[in-house]
Design a protein around this motif. Sequence first.
Motif, short mmCIF file in Angstrom:
data_model
loop_
_atom_site.label_atom_id
_atom_site.label_comp_id
_atom_site.label_asym_id
_atom_site.label_seq_id
_atom_site.Cartn_x
_atom_site.Cartn_y
_atom_site.Cartn_z
N TYR A 265 10.35 107.25 78.82
CA TYR A 265 11.91 107.98 78.57
C TYR A 265 12.64 108.17 79.79
O TYR A 265 12.16 107.76 81.10
CB TYR A 265 11.44 109.45 78.15
N ARG A 266 13.96 108.56 79.80
CA ARG A 266 14.82 108.39 80.95
C ARG A 266 14.64 109.31 82.22
O ARG A 266 14.34 109.03 83.28
CB ARG A 266 16.16 108.86 80.38
N ASN A 267 13.60 110.65 81.82
CA ASN A 267 13.33 111.31 83.02
C ASN A 267 12.04 111.08 83.43
O ASN A 267 11.37 111.65 84.08
CB ASN A 267 13.20 112.81 82.50
N ARG A 268 11.23 109.71 83.24
CA ARG A 268 10.07 109.57 83.47
C ARG A 268 9.75 108.13 84.34
O ARG A 268 10.75 107.29 84.33
CB ARG A 268 9.10 109.39 82.30
N LYS A 269 8.98 108.05 85.09
CA LYS A 269 8.69 106.74 86.09
C LYS A 269 8.54 105.62 84.90
O LYS A 269 7.79 105.60 83.94
CB LYS A 269 7.77 106.90 86.80
#
Length: 75
Positions: free
Chosen positions: A46-50
């Motif tokens: 996801y965009r907010n994850r590494k």
Amino acid sequence: MAICDHEPHLLTERPGLLIVADKGYVCRELDHYLTERGVRLIRPSYRNRKPHPGEPLLKSIRQLIESVNDTLKVN
């Protein structure tokens, strides 16, 4: 997980198995299940994850799959 439980040979006969999946397959239980059995799962993060290791390969794999699908639809 149900498929792997029903057909355990799918995992045991393929040491070092790598599964490529969509980001809909995000689940800690699934990650733990596959890790216990020596299976690596690559999926988009996801965009907010590494980003996951191996994630850069997904774009070329997806393009290949889409190309094959498009070819099959024409014929």
